[in-house]
Structure formats: structure tokens, C-alpha cells
Scaffold this motif. Sequence first.
Motif, PDB file in Angstrom:
ATOM      1  N   VAL A 150      41.145 -17.978 -22.287  1.00 28.24           N
ATOM      2  CA  VAL A 150      40.083 -18.617 -21.511  1.00 28.24           C
ATOM      3  C   VAL A 150      38.731 -18.197 -22.082  1.00 28.24           C
ATOM      4  CG1 VAL A 150      39.055 -18.910 -19.231  1.00 28.24           C
ATOM      5  CG2 VAL A 150      41.532 -18.549 -19.449  1.00 28.24           C
ATOM      6  N   PRO A 151      37.955 -19.118 -22.666  1.00 27.96           N
ATOM      7  CA  PRO A 151      36.616 -18.760 -23.157  1.00 27.96           C
ATOM      8  C   PRO A 151      35.672 -18.511 -21.991  1.00 27.96           C
ATOM      9  CG  PRO A 151      37.008 -21.115 -23.403  1.00 27.96           C
ATOM     10  CD  PRO A 151      38.303 -20.534 -22.938  1.00 27.96           C
ATOM     11  N   VAL A 152      34.882 -17.451 -22.074  1.00 31.77           N
ATOM     12  CA  VAL A 152      33.955 -17.113 -20.989  1.00 31.77           C
ATOM     13  C   VAL A 152      32.508 -17.103 -21.456  1.00 31.77           C
ATOM     14  CG1 VAL A 152      35.657 -15.827 -19.667  1.00 31.77           C
ATOM     15  CG2 VAL A 152      34.320 -14.644 -21.410  1.00 31.77           C
ATOM     16  N   ALA A 153      32.286 -17.071 -22.757  1.00 29.34           N
ATOM     17  CA  ALA A 153      30.944 -17.119 -23.328  1.00 29.34           C
ATOM     18  C   ALA A 153      31.100 -17.477 -24.796  1.00 29.34           C
ATOM     19  CB  ALA A 153      30.229 -15.772 -23.174  1.00 29.34           C
ATOM     20  N   GLN A 154      29.990 -17.745 -25.446  1.00 31.53           N
ATOM     21  CA  GLN A 154      30.069 -18.114 -26.856  1.00 31.53           C
ATOM     22  C   GLN A 154      30.704 -16.993 -27.674  1.00 31.53           C
ATOM     23  OE1 GLN A 154      26.342 -19.208 -28.644  1.00 31.53           O
ATOM     24  NE2 GLN A 154      27.302 -19.973 -30.509  1.00 31.53           N
ATOM     25  N   GLY A 155      31.840 -17.274 -28.271  1.00 32.26           N
ATOM     26  CA  GLY A 155      32.545 -16.307 -29.096  1.00 32.26           C
ATOM     27  C   GLY A 155      33.407 -15.327 -28.342  1.00 32.26           C
ATOM     28  N   LEU A 156      33.335 -15.323 -27.001  1.00 32.29           N
ATOM     29  CA  LEU A 156      34.087 -14.354 -26.204  1.00 32.29           C
ATOM     30  C   LEU A 156      35.149 -15.063 -25.378  1.00 32.29           C
ATOM     31  CD1 LEU A 156      34.419 -11.435 -25.126  1.00 32.29           C
ATOM     32  CD2 LEU A 156      32.749 -12.037 -23.338  1.00 32.29           C
ATOM     33  N   SER A 157      36.366 -14.532 -25.400  1.00 24.80           N
ATOM     34  CA  SER A 157      37.452 -15.105 -24.617  1.00 24.80           C
ATOM     35  C   SER A 157      38.273 -13.994 -23.970  1.00 24.80           C
ATOM     36  CB  SER A 157      38.365 -15.976 -25.484  1.00 24.80           C
ATOM     37  OG  SER A 157      38.999 -15.197 -26.491  1.00 24.80           O
ATOM     38  N   LEU A 158      38.855 -14.317 -22.825  1.00 19.30           N
ATOM     39  CA  LEU A 158      39.818 -13.454 -22.160  1.00 19.30           C
ATOM     40  C   LEU A 158      41.196 -14.043 -22.422  1.00 19.30           C
ATOM     41  CD1 LEU A 158      38.046 -12.913 -18.728  1.00 19.30           C
ATOM     42  CD2 LEU A 158      37.918 -11.481 -20.778  1.00 19.30           C
ATOM     43  N   ASP A 159      42.153 -13.202 -22.773  1.00 15.76           N
ATOM     44  CA  ASP A 159      43.455 -13.739 -23.127  1.00 15.76           C
ATOM     45  C   ASP A 159      44.581 -12.821 -22.670  1.00 15.76           C
ATOM     46  OD1 ASP A 159      43.665 -11.887 -25.684  1.00 15.76           O
ATOM     47  OD2 ASP A 159      41.788 -12.982 -25.868  1.00 15.76           O
ATOM     48  N   GLY A 160      45.738 -13.412 -22.562  1.00 14.29           N
ATOM     49  CA  GLY A 160      46.912 -12.654 -22.131  1.00 14.29           C
ATOM     50  C   GLY A 160      48.173 -13.234 -22.728  1.00 14.29           C
ATOM     51  N   THR A 161      49.160 -12.382 -22.889  1.00 18.00           N
ATOM     52  CA  THR A 161      50.478 -12.782 -23.384  1.00 18.00           C
ATOM     53  C   THR A 161      51.531 -12.098 -22.526  1.00 18.00           C
ATOM     54  OG1 THR A 161      49.682 -12.984 -25.665  1.00 18.00           O
ATOM     55  CG2 THR A 161      52.045 -12.746 -25.365  1.00 18.00           C
ATOM     56  N   ALA A 162      52.574 -12.832 -22.179  1.00 13.38           N
ATOM     57  CA  ALA A 162      53.703 -12.262 -21.435  1.00 13.38           C
ATOM     58  C   ALA A 162      54.980 -12.591 -22.195  1.00 13.38           C
ATOM     59  CB  ALA A 162      53.761 -12.820 -20.025  1.00 13.38           C
ATOM     60  N   VAL A 163      55.804 -11.566 -22.422  1.00 17.44           N
ATOM     61  CA  VAL A 163      57.048 -11.725 -23.179  1.00 17.44           C
ATOM     62  C   VAL A 163      58.195 -11.075 -22.420  1.00 17.44           C
ATOM     63  CG1 VAL A 163      58.180 -11.349 -25.406  1.00 17.44           C
ATOM     64  CG2 VAL A 163      55.700 -11.541 -25.302  1.00 17.44           C
ATOM     65  N   SER A 164      59.305 -11.769 -22.309  1.00 16.82           N
ATOM     66  CA  SER A 164      60.490 -11.187 -21.671  1.00 16.82           C
ATOM     67  C   SER A 164      61.144 -10.188 -22.624  1.00 16.82           C
ATOM     68  CB  SER A 164      61.497 -12.294 -21.334  1.00 16.82           C
ATOM     69  OG  SER A 164      61.895 -12.993 -22.505  1.00 16.82           O
ATOM     70  N   LEU A 165      61.535  -9.020 -22.109  1.00 18.16           N
ATOM     71  CA  LEU A 165      62.171  -7.989 -22.936  1.00 18.16           C
ATOM     72  C   LEU A 165      63.587  -7.656 -22.488  1.00 18.16           C
ATOM     73  CD1 LEU A 165      59.238  -5.450 -23.541  1.00 18.16           C
ATOM     74  CD2 LEU A 165      59.972  -7.379 -24.965  1.00 18.16           C
ATOM     75  N   TRP A 166      63.976  -8.070 -21.292  1.00 20.94           N
ATOM     76  CA  TRP A 166      65.348  -7.916 -20.823  1.00 20.94           C
ATOM     77  C   TRP A 166      65.815  -6.468 -20.821  1.00 20.94           C
ATOM     78  CZ3 TRP A 166      65.431 -12.665 -19.215  1.00 20.94           C
ATOM     79  CH2 TRP A 166      64.981 -13.713 -20.005  1.00 20.94           C
ATOM     80  N   GLY A 167      64.996  -5.521 -20.437  1.00 20.29           N
ATOM     81  CA  GLY A 167      65.411  -4.117 -20.376  1.00 20.29           C
ATOM     82  C   GLY A 167      65.322  -3.421 -21.712  1.00 20.29           C
ATOM     83  N   SER A 168      64.145  -3.435 -22.323  1.00 21.69           N
ATOM     84  CA  SER A 168      63.946  -2.885 -23.666  1.00 21.69           C
ATOM     85  C   SER A 168      64.153  -1.380 -23.723  1.00 21.69           C
ATOM     86  CB  SER A 168      62.524  -3.220 -24.136  1.00 21.69           C
ATOM     87  OG  SER A 168      62.173  -2.486 -25.281  1.00 21.69           O
ATOM     88  N   ASP A 169      65.047  -0.925 -24.587  1.00 24.54           N
ATOM     89  CA  ASP A 169      65.244   0.512 -24.785  1.00 24.54           C
ATOM     90  C   ASP A 169      63.991   1.155 -25.368  1.00 24.54           C
ATOM     91  OD1 ASP A 169      67.833   0.420 -23.835  1.00 24.54           O
ATOM     92  OD2 ASP A 169      68.734   0.177 -25.824  1.00 24.54           O
ATOM     93  N   ARG A 170      63.289   0.439 -26.229  1.00 19.36           N
ATOM     94  CA  ARG A 170      62.092   0.992 -26.880  1.00 19.36           C
ATOM     95  C   ARG A 170      60.989   1.291 -25.872  1.00 19.36           C
ATOM     96  NH1 ARG A 170      60.850   1.450 -31.864  1.00 19.36           N
ATOM     97  NH2 ARG A 170      62.511   0.019 -32.527  1.00 19.36           N
ATOM     98  N   HIS A 171      60.946   0.508 -24.799  1.00 14.88           N
ATOM     99  CA  HIS A 171      59.868   0.652 -23.829  1.00 14.88           C
ATOM    100  C   HIS A 171      60.387   1.051 -22.459  1.00 14.88           C
ATOM    101  CE1 HIS A 171      57.096  -0.779 -26.822  1.00 14.88           C
ATOM    102  NE2 HIS A 171      57.764  -1.905 -26.966  1.00 14.88           N
TER     103      HIS A 171
END
Length: 229
Positions: free
Chosen positions: A47-68
Motif C-alpha cells: 500500500v503506497p502511503v507517500a511518494q516513494g514510501l509503501s507499507l507492505d506485508g507477506t503471509a506464508v503458510s509453514l505447516w509447523g516449521s521445524d526451523r521456526h
Amino acid sequence: MGCASAGPALAQYADGVSATVEVASDERRRGLSWSDGDPVLRGTLSVPVAQGLSLDGTAVSLWGSDRHGGADAAVDLGATFARQIGGWRLSAEGRYHLFPGASGQGYGEMGVGAGFLIGPASVDLNGSYAPRQSSIGGDNLYLSASVAAGVPGTPFTVSARVGRSSGDVRDPARAARLRPDGSYWDHGVSVDYLKGRWFAGLRYANSSIDGPTSRHAGASLIGRIGLSL
């Protein structure tokens, strides 16, 4: 960074709110699988909020990640500032990684990048730093370089990248989460397809990690397909 992202698809809609959904055969970042080699669902929003600036997000399913720590998902929230100065594209970002379904796994990092064109190719240099945090057993520095070029007359883009992870270790068990073999190199090559709002990609990823710590860090071929909304 990392390269099985929906960057090419998002670029079309950079002037407004953009979002993607995709399916991938693995969630591999910096040569490490975050999903223990299992397929994932991924969604992104910017989502752009100002010239050159954006807020962003990512969501990924991990299904019970051992690493995390058994996390069911990874959620990356942050802000990115980008600016074109002459022939250079400069950027800076701050990001926090959340891990729903696990306790005490979250950590933050910040990064800068610079990109430029050499003929038909785009070259990008990036650095990310996660300050010392108990959840990652120390601090973490990641430096990378990548190059990408469109195939003339086709909807395909070919890219390659190399990166190195290093840092100070305070808690070896926790540090192994992001650097299971201490400092290490990772590399990969990708072919991406973009047609209208549909995108797909195939990526080869590998790392210098060897021995008992190489599980979910060795050579892998990762496929993805998605849609820009």
C-alpha cells in the motif's frame, strides 16, 4: 530478495495498492527452506502511503516449521522507501518477521539496496542486517548481488543471484536457525513468466552448507504460480 517472490508481477501496479496470491513448492529464503521442503500458500499486499514510501506485508503458510519452532506461518510486515536518482534505484526498508503458532520466534531486520541498468540487464546490490536478538542467537548480516534480464520478444525473465550470510553467535542453538553452518554462501538462478495478471516461475537454489546441517539447505528446484489482484 530472494527471488521466488512476486516482484515482477507487483511492478505493474506500483502506482497503487497491489496484491498477489500464489502457490509454491517450497518457501526457500537465502538458501534455507522455511517450510521444511513442503509446498506453501503465499499472499502479499503493498500500500503506497507517500511518494516513494509503501507499507507492505507477506503471509506464508509453514505447516509447523521445524526451523521456526513449529510455526504455522510466517508474516513479514514492514515499510519500504525507494527513489530513482539518475540511473540508480535506491531503497531502504525495515521489516519484522512474525511466526504465528510459535513462541519467541519473531525478529526484525533492516536493509538497503541499489540497482542500475547495464544494457538490457538490471543489476541489484542489497544488504540486510538483523541486530542482536535472542530469537536468532546473535546478529545476522546478509549481502547479495543479483542480475536479471528479459528475453526479447517473450514474457520471460532470466535472473541469477548470490548471497552470503554471516554474523556474531551468542547462542549456537538459536543462531543455527538462520545460519545452520555458521557463515555460508547461497546462490540460485530463476526463469520467470509474466502474462497479464498471471505469473509463474522456476528456480534452482543451493548453498554451501554441508554435512549434518544441510537438511533443507541443499540443491532444490522450486516452482510457483500465482495471480496479481
